[in-house]
Structure formats: C-alpha cells, structure tokens
Design a protein around this motif. Structure first.
Motif, PDB file in Angstrom:
ATOM      1  N   ILE A 155     -46.546 -55.865   7.058  1.00 36.35           N
ATOM      2  CA  ILE A 155     -46.168 -54.471   6.806  1.00 36.35           C
ATOM      3  C   ILE A 155     -47.265 -53.689   6.088  1.00 36.35           C
ATOM      4  CG2 ILE A 155     -44.568 -52.967   5.542  1.00 36.35           C
ATOM      5  CD1 ILE A 155     -42.326 -54.909   6.301  1.00 36.35           C
ATOM      6  N   GLY A 156     -47.726 -54.215   4.953  1.00 34.94           N
ATOM      7  CA  GLY A 156     -48.744 -53.508   4.173  1.00 34.94           C
ATOM      8  C   GLY A 156     -50.031 -53.277   4.950  1.00 34.94           C
ATOM      9  N   ARG A 157     -50.500 -54.338   5.598  1.00 28.70           N
ATOM     10  CA  ARG A 157     -51.769 -54.254   6.335  1.00 28.70           C
ATOM     11  C   ARG A 157     -51.672 -53.327   7.533  1.00 28.70           C
ATOM     12  NH1 ARG A 157     -51.860 -59.895   5.526  1.00 28.70           N
ATOM     13  NH2 ARG A 157     -51.375 -60.365   7.691  1.00 28.70           N
ATOM     14  N   THR A 158     -50.518 -53.336   8.204  1.00 33.20           N
ATOM     15  CA  THR A 158     -50.368 -52.538   9.423  1.00 33.20           C
ATOM     16  C   THR A 158     -50.103 -51.078   9.100  1.00 33.20           C
ATOM     17  OG1 THR A 158     -49.442 -54.492  10.500  1.00 33.20           O
ATOM     18  CG2 THR A 158     -49.125 -52.402  11.626  1.00 33.20           C
ATOM     19  N   LEU A 159     -49.213 -50.867   8.141  1.00 31.28           N
ATOM     20  CA  LEU A 159     -48.815 -49.498   7.809  1.00 31.28           C
ATOM     21  C   LEU A 159     -49.925 -48.779   7.043  1.00 31.28           C
ATOM     22  CD1 LEU A 159     -46.273 -47.888   8.401  1.00 31.28           C
ATOM     23  CD2 LEU A 159     -45.364 -48.570   6.177  1.00 31.28           C
ATOM     24  N   LYS A 160     -50.646 -49.557   6.201  1.00 39.33           N
ATOM     25  CA  LYS A 160     -51.732 -49.015   5.370  1.00 39.33           C
ATOM     26  C   LYS A 160     -51.245 -47.915   4.407  1.00 39.33           C
ATOM     27  CE  LYS A 160     -55.797 -50.302   8.090  1.00 39.33           C
ATOM     28  NZ  LYS A 160     -55.158 -51.421   8.762  1.00 39.33           N
ATOM     29  N   VAL A 161     -49.956 -47.935   4.089  1.00 42.30           N
ATOM     30  CA  VAL A 161     -49.422 -47.040   3.064  1.00 42.30           C
ATOM     31  C   VAL A 161     -48.995 -47.940   1.915  1.00 42.30           C
ATOM     32  CG1 VAL A 161     -47.645 -45.349   2.480  1.00 42.30           C
ATOM     33  CG2 VAL A 161     -48.567 -45.419   4.804  1.00 42.30           C
ATOM     34  N   PRO A 162     -49.600 -47.779   0.730  1.00 42.99           N
ATOM     35  CA  PRO A 162     -49.224 -48.652  -0.377  1.00 42.99           C
ATOM     36  C   PRO A 162     -47.737 -48.536  -0.695  1.00 42.99           C
ATOM     37  CG  PRO A 162     -51.176 -47.363  -0.929  1.00 42.99           C
ATOM     38  CD  PRO A 162     -50.630 -46.812   0.351  1.00 42.99           C
ATOM     39  N   GLY A 163     -47.150 -49.668  -1.028  1.00 42.15           N
ATOM     40  CA  GLY A 163     -45.734 -49.663  -1.359  1.00 42.15           C
ATOM     41  C   GLY A 163     -45.366 -50.908  -2.138  1.00 42.15           C
ATOM     42  N   THR A 164     -44.154 -50.964  -2.627  1.00 39.13           N
ATOM     43  CA  THR A 164     -43.676 -52.157  -3.317  1.00 39.13           C
ATOM     44  C   THR A 164     -42.240 -52.411  -2.893  1.00 39.13           C
ATOM     45  OG1 THR A 164     -43.487 -53.253  -5.474  1.00 39.13           O
ATOM     46  CG2 THR A 164     -42.980 -50.903  -5.432  1.00 39.13           C
ATOM     47  N   ALA A 165     -41.953 -53.688  -2.605  1.00 44.10           N
ATOM     48  CA  ALA A 165     -40.645 -54.043  -2.031  1.00 44.10           C
ATOM     49  C   ALA A 165     -39.700 -54.581  -3.094  1.00 44.10           C
ATOM     50  CB  ALA A 165     -40.827 -55.096  -0.950  1.00 44.10           C
ATOM     51  N   ARG A 166     -38.418 -54.303  -2.910  1.00 37.71           N
ATOM     52  CA  ARG A 166     -37.375 -54.881  -3.755  1.00 37.71           C
ATOM     53  C   ARG A 166     -36.241 -55.346  -2.855  1.00 37.71           C
ATOM     54  NH1 ARG A 166     -41.107 -54.318  -6.555  1.00 37.71           N
ATOM     55  NH2 ARG A 166     -41.252 -53.521  -8.679  1.00 37.71           N
ATOM     56  N   ASN A 167     -35.669 -56.508  -3.175  1.00 32.34           N
ATOM     57  CA  ASN A 167     -34.523 -56.921  -2.371  1.00 32.34           C
ATOM     58  C   ASN A 167     -33.299 -56.118  -2.798  1.00 32.34           C
ATOM     59  OD1 ASN A 167     -33.087 -58.216  -4.465  1.00 32.34           O
ATOM     60  ND2 ASN A 167     -34.050 -60.174  -4.042  1.00 32.34           N
ATOM     61  N   TRP A 168     -32.271 -56.196  -1.969  1.00 31.86           N
ATOM     62  CA  TRP A 168     -31.128 -55.306  -2.167  1.00 31.86           C
ATOM     63  C   TRP A 168     -30.379 -55.602  -3.456  1.00 31.86           C
ATOM     64  CZ3 TRP A 168     -31.387 -50.969   0.074  1.00 31.86           C
ATOM     65  CH2 TRP A 168     -30.293 -50.096   0.091  1.00 31.86           C
ATOM     66  N   ARG A 169     -30.447 -56.853  -3.916  1.00 26.93           N
ATOM     67  CA  ARG A 169     -29.795 -57.183  -5.198  1.00 26.93           C
ATOM     68  C   ARG A 169     -30.459 -56.390  -6.326  1.00 26.93           C
ATOM     69  NH1 ARG A 169     -29.781 -62.749  -5.327  1.00 26.93           N
ATOM     70  NH2 ARG A 169     -27.682 -62.759  -4.471  1.00 26.93           N
ATOM     71  N   SER A 170     -31.796 -56.346  -6.314  1.00 29.19           N
ATOM     72  CA  SER A 170     -32.523 -55.568  -7.327  1.00 29.19           C
ATOM     73  C   SER A 170     -32.192 -54.088  -7.204  1.00 29.19           C
ATOM     74  CB  SER A 170     -34.036 -55.764  -7.176  1.00 29.19           C
ATOM     75  OG  SER A 170     -34.382 -57.101  -7.435  1.00 29.19           O
ATOM     76  N   VAL A 171     -32.154 -53.607  -5.965  1.00 28.90           N
ATOM     77  CA  VAL A 171     -31.846 -52.199  -5.712  1.00 28.90           C
ATOM     78  C   VAL A 171     -30.486 -51.845  -6.316  1.00 28.90           C
ATOM     79  CG1 VAL A 171     -31.251 -50.536  -3.889  1.00 28.90           C
ATOM     80  CG2 VAL A 171     -33.295 -51.963  -3.664  1.00 28.90           C
ATOM     81  N   GLN A 172     -29.481 -52.691  -6.054  1.00 24.18           N
ATOM     82  CA  GLN A 172     -28.132 -52.417  -6.560  1.00 24.18           C
ATOM     83  C   GLN A 172     -28.074 -52.487  -8.079  1.00 24.18           C
ATOM     84  OE1 GLN A 172     -26.316 -55.333  -3.896  1.00 24.18           O
ATOM     85  NE2 GLN A 172     -25.174 -53.701  -2.894  1.00 24.18           N
ATOM     86  N   ALA A 173     -28.781 -53.471  -8.653  1.00 21.09           N
ATOM     87  CA  ALA A 173     -28.799 -53.610 -10.109  1.00 21.09           C
ATOM     88  C   ALA A 173     -29.468 -52.397 -10.754  1.00 21.09           C
ATOM     89  CB  ALA A 173     -29.533 -54.896 -10.505  1.00 21.09           C
ATOM     90  N   LEU A 174     -30.567 -51.939 -10.139  1.00 16.19           N
ATOM     91  CA  LEU A 174     -31.268 -50.778 -10.691  1.00 16.19           C
ATOM     92  C   LEU A 174     -30.416 -49.517 -10.592  1.00 16.19           C
ATOM     93  CD1 LEU A 174     -34.848 -51.572  -9.391  1.00 16.19           C
ATOM     94  CD2 LEU A 174     -34.182 -51.381 -11.794  1.00 16.19           C
ATOM     95  N   LEU A 175     -29.690 -49.385  -9.490  1.00 11.30           N
ATOM     96  CA  LEU A 175     -28.827 -48.215  -9.343  1.00 11.30           C
ATOM     97  C   LEU A 175     -27.751 -48.203 -10.438  1.00 11.30           C
ATOM     98  CD1 LEU A 175     -28.171 -45.672  -7.650  1.00 11.30           C
ATOM     99  CD2 LEU A 175     -26.508 -47.056  -6.416  1.00 11.30           C
ATOM    100  N   GLU A 176     -27.226 -49.382 -10.736  1.00  3.43           N
ATOM    101  CA  GLU A 176     -26.228 -49.493 -11.800  1.00  3.43           C
ATOM    102  C   GLU A 176     -26.835 -49.093 -13.153  1.00  3.43           C
ATOM    103  OE1 GLU A 176     -23.766 -53.214 -13.412  1.00  3.43           O
ATOM    104  OE2 GLU A 176     -23.661 -52.978 -11.229  1.00  3.43           O
ATOM    105  N   MET A 177     -28.078 -49.533 -13.399  1.00  3.89           N
ATOM    106  CA  MET A 177     -28.768 -49.188 -14.646  1.00  3.89           C
ATOM    107  C   MET A 177     -29.032 -47.690 -14.727  1.00  3.89           C
ATOM    108  SD  MET A 177     -31.348 -52.435 -14.705  1.00  3.89           S
ATOM    109  CE  MET A 177     -32.456 -51.808 -15.967  1.00  3.89           C
ATOM    110  N   VAL A 178     -29.383 -47.084 -13.582  1.00  3.33           N
ATOM    111  CA  VAL A 178     -29.616 -45.645 -13.525  1.00  3.33           C
ATOM    112  C   VAL A 178     -28.323 -44.905 -13.894  1.00  3.33           C
ATOM    113  CG1 VAL A 178     -29.987 -43.726 -11.914  1.00  3.33           C
ATOM    114  CG2 VAL A 178     -31.516 -45.690 -11.875  1.00  3.33           C
ATOM    115  N   GLY A 179     -27.208 -45.400 -13.358  1.00  3.37           N
ATOM    116  CA  GLY A 179     -25.911 -44.810 -13.664  1.00  3.37           C
ATOM    117  C   GLY A 179     -25.582 -44.875 -15.148  1.00  3.37           C
TER     118      GLY A 179
END
Length: 185
Positions: A155-179
């Motif tokens: 993904i990183g090499r092909t897209l050439k757009v810097p990014g950082t990945a998180r699995n959905w468990r992290s995403v959900q936990a972070l959303l809860e923290m944001v709340g």
C-alpha cells in the motif's frame, strides 16, 4: 471547558524494540506543550488531547518538531480532530467485518490520493483483500489479517501517500476516548 479534542497518530515508534517511547513520557510531553485531557492508547503511539488553539495542520507541525527535539528522531504524526475521527467510523464501508477488528484497518493518509494513485493501487489488489478510499482515509479489509497480507505491504509503496494504519479495535477504542474527552469525563 475550552478547546477542541484532537487525536495524534504516531508512526514508526516502538516497532521491534526500536525508537522506544514510553506512553507515560508521551503523556507528559503533550502536557508540557500545554495540552489538556491527555490520554494515550497502546504502545504504537496514539494520543487523545485537547488544544485551546490551532488546527490539525498547525498542531501536526508543532508536535512533530517538539517530538524530534525531545526524542532525537522523526516520527510522522497525523493529527486529526474529533469530527474527522467520528466520520471515519461512520463511513466504514465494511460494517460486516467491524466485529472482527483484526481484519479491518483504517489508514490515516496525509492527503487524499489522486484518481491515478488509487487506480494504481487497485491494480495491485489481486488477493483476498478489498479496500476503499474515502477522502484521506483508506479502509482495508484483510480477511486473513494484516500480518499475512501481501497487499498490505504494497500500500505505502504503491500509493506513495504517507499514512499510518490502525486496526479497527484501536479505532473503536480511540473513538471512545474522544467521546470521553469531549464530554469532559
């Protein structure tokens, strides 16, 4: 209660025993920069915090520069506001796999990829994976998990757009923290 809630996603820290940053130190670092309601999540480097002024772009520059000064190496940091994060979760194109969080990942991208960049990535997606790009987020459904996914490594090499990945468990936990930060609790 003043300020807006932001999320900072770090890339390239605490990977394979290198570039070690302790989360307690990361919390103090954010507090020393004048942010409040600071909370961190897991070792890969995620911080939820409240800032009285500045937008995501300004805060990214400020935090990246201060981080490099303190720890002596560069970490690419994606700072996003709470609205962005809520939208990321609401727009998940694979709700059917949200219950299997290790098979669903969201990449926060530095910018929205062009049609050409997205098309180039589509050509490489020949395995069991599926992906969809919405704005500056790439959603990846990897049915065999990220570790076994050859495509994820491209993904990183092909897209050439810097990014950082998180699995959905992290995403959900972070959303809860944001709340929690948003409600002041």
């Amino acid at each position: 209660m003043s300020g807006k809630v932001f999320i900072a996603l770090f890339s390239g820290i605490n990977v394979g025993g290198n570039r070690i940053v302790k989360m307690a130190e990361l919390r103090s670092f954010f507090e020393d920069l004048g942010f409040s309601d600071v909370a961190t999540y897991v070792q890969s480097g995620n911080a939820v915090f409240r800032a009285d002024n500045g937008d995501a772009a300004t805060l990214t520059k400020q935090i990246e520069a201060a981080f490099e000064k303190k720890w002596g190496f560069h970490s690419r940091i994606m700072v996003r506001d709470a609205d962005w994060f809520e939208r990321l979760v609401a727009q998940n194109p694979y709700p059917e796999v949200a219950g299997e969080p290790t098979k669903l990942h969201a990449y926060a991208l530095e910018r929205e990829p062009t049609k050409e960049e997205a098309a180039r990535l589509s050509e490489r997606c020949t395995g069991p994976e599926k992906f969809e790009i919405k704005g500056d987020v790439l959603y990846l459904h990897a049915p065999d998990g990220l570790g076994k996914s050859v495509f994820a490594g491209l993904i990183g090499r092909t897209l050439k757009v810097p990014g950082t990945a998180r699995n959905w468990r992290s995403v959900q936990a972070l959303l809860e923290m944001v709340g929690k930060a948003g409600s002041g609790g």
